[in-house]
Scaffold this motif. Structure first.
Motif, PDB file in Angstrom:
ATOM      1  N   UNK A   1      -2.116   8.472  14.450  1.00 45.41           N
ATOM      2  CA  UNK A   1      -0.836   8.108  13.843  1.00 45.41           C
ATOM      3  C   UNK A   1      -0.718   8.607  12.395  1.00 45.41           C
ATOM      4  N   UNK A   2       0.444   9.088  11.991  1.00 48.11           N
ATOM      5  CA  UNK A   2       0.610   9.587  10.623  1.00 48.11           C
ATOM      6  C   UNK A   2       0.455   8.499   9.565  1.00 48.11           C
ATOM      7  N   UNK A   3       0.769   7.246   9.939  1.00 40.76           N
ATOM      8  CA  UNK A   3       0.631   6.172   8.943  1.00 40.76           C
ATOM      9  C   UNK A   3      -0.827   5.937   8.559  1.00 40.76           C
ATOM     10  N   UNK A   4      -1.750   6.261   9.479  1.00 41.77           N
ATOM     11  CA  UNK A   4      -3.169   6.111   9.158  1.00 41.77           C
ATOM     12  C   UNK A   4      -3.573   7.088   8.058  1.00 41.77           C
ATOM     13  N   UNK A   5      -3.097   8.328   8.163  1.00 40.65           N
ATOM     14  CA  UNK A   5      -3.380   9.312   7.115  1.00 40.65           C
ATOM     15  C   UNK A   5      -2.751   8.887   5.786  1.00 40.65           C
ATOM     16  N   UNK A   6      -1.531   8.371   5.859  1.00 40.52           N
ATOM     17  CA  UNK A   6      -0.854   7.934   4.637  1.00 40.52           C
ATOM     18  C   UNK A   6      -1.635   6.824   3.950  1.00 40.52           C
ATOM     19  N   UNK A   7      -2.102   5.860   4.721  1.00 42.10           N
ATOM     20  CA  UNK A   7      -2.886   4.760   4.151  1.00 42.10           C
ATOM     21  C   UNK A   7      -4.155   5.289   3.489  1.00 42.10           C
ATOM     22  N   UNK A   8      -4.819   6.211   4.157  1.00 42.94           N
ATOM     23  CA  UNK A   8      -6.050   6.783   3.583  1.00 42.94           C
ATOM     24  C   UNK A   8      -5.759   7.526   2.287  1.00 42.94           C
ATOM     25  N   UNK A   9      -4.679   8.303   2.282  1.00 38.88           N
ATOM     26  CA  UNK A   9      -4.325   9.057   1.079  1.00 38.88           C
ATOM     27  C   UNK A   9      -3.987   8.123  -0.082  1.00 38.88           C
ATOM     28  N   UNK A  10      -3.206   7.096   0.212  1.00 39.97           N
ATOM     29  CA  UNK A  10      -2.821   6.153  -0.843  1.00 39.97           C
ATOM     30  C   UNK A  10      -4.026   5.357  -1.341  1.00 39.97           C
ATOM     31  N   UNK A  11      -4.974   5.096  -0.459  1.00 40.81           N
ATOM     32  CA  UNK A  11      -6.200   4.397  -0.871  1.00 40.81           C
ATOM     33  C   UNK A  11      -7.013   5.254  -1.836  1.00 40.81           C
ATOM     34  N   UNK A  12      -7.114   6.545  -1.531  1.00 40.00           N
ATOM     35  CA  UNK A  12      -7.832   7.467  -2.433  1.00 40.00           C
ATOM     36  C   UNK A  12      -7.154   7.510  -3.798  1.00 40.00           C
ATOM     37  N   UNK A  13      -5.823   7.597  -3.798  1.00 36.81           N
ATOM     38  CA  UNK A  13      -5.084   7.653  -5.063  1.00 36.81           C
ATOM     39  C   UNK A  13      -5.192   6.336  -5.830  1.00 36.81           C
ATOM     40  N   UNK A  14      -5.193   5.227  -5.105  1.00 35.47           N
ATOM     41  CA  UNK A  14      -5.362   3.924  -5.747  1.00 35.47           C
ATOM     42  C   UNK A  14      -6.737   3.829  -6.400  1.00 35.47           C
ATOM     43  N   UNK A  15      -7.763   4.226  -5.671  1.00 36.01           N
ATOM     44  CA  UNK A  15      -9.131   4.197  -6.220  1.00 36.01           C
ATOM     45  C   UNK A  15      -9.235   5.092  -7.455  1.00 36.01           C
ATOM     46  N   UNK A  16      -8.578   6.253  -7.403  1.00 35.99           N
ATOM     47  CA  UNK A  16      -8.606   7.168  -8.540  1.00 35.99           C
ATOM     48  C   UNK A  16      -7.942   6.540  -9.757  1.00 35.99           C
TER      49      UNK A  16
END
Length: 201
Positions: A156-171
């Motif tokens: 699902x595309x939302x899974x990729x979005x969540x992962x991307x936003x998590x990386x940006x949040x951690x950064x």
């Protein structure tokens, strides 16, 4: 103009090193080592010293990041307006809210902005997240979701979005932590300075 150039040469490393070498030649002359060829010895030593001297380094330009932050705040406002128009799944929307809250805090005028202006790399990280990473992540999700409705996939595309936003949040959290630690070190340094000053008085 010519006077300033002459003064700059007199203060240059090449002239200072060459002069120090020529001084050695004069000492050799007065002690009788150079003999009748002392002018050539002095000139040669000056030239050799000037050649081995390290080259002059122009000063590194100091860029003003204050105006950059002002523009970045305006871009962040544009980004948040865009994000309110996008329909996101709850998990991704929650992570995006956390991310934008951290970014808003980092961009808030005041001491945080003062700390940011001392760290161009931090400003670059914020700029990249606001102007490139977040819009690209969200827009890619929107486009991919449309295709997925036509042809469902197992990823699902939302899974990729969540992962991307998590990386940006951690950064962004890492950036905030680094700024906080820099302020803590500054406080500790001031404490040691006051304690040392008190001991010596």
């Amino acid at each position: 103009m010519a006077t300033s150039r002459a003064l700059a040469f007199l203060e240059s490393r090449k002239n200072l090193t060459g002069s120090a070498s020529a001084l050695v030649g004069l000492v050799a002359t007065f002690t009788g080592v150079a003999g009748t060829y002392w002018p050539l010895v002095v000139a040669g030593l000056y030239g050799a010293g000037a050649l081995i001297a390290p080259p002059e380094r122009p000063p590194t330009p100091a860029f003003d990041t204050t105006e950059q932050l002002t523009t970045l705040r305006a871009d962040f406002t544009t980004l948040t307006t865009y994000l309110t128009e996008v329909d996101l799944p709850p998990a991704a929307a929650g992570r995006l809210t956390e991310l934008t809250e951290v970014l808003a805090a980092l961009l808030e005028p005041g001491w945080v902005a003062d700390a940011l202006t001392q760290d161009p790399e931090a400003v670059h990280t914020l700029s990249r997240a606001i102007r490139q990473d977040i819009p690209e992540s969200v827009d890619t999700y929107v486009r991919t979701r449309w295709w997925t409705r036509l042809q469902p996939t197992t990823d699902p595309p939302e899974r990729h979005l969540e992962r991307q936003l998590t990386v940006l949040y951690d950064e962004s959290r890492t950036l905030a932590t680094a700024l906080r630690e820099a302020e803590s070190r500054r406080q500790e340094t001031h404490t040691r300075y006051l304690e040392d000053r008190n001991k010596s008085s």
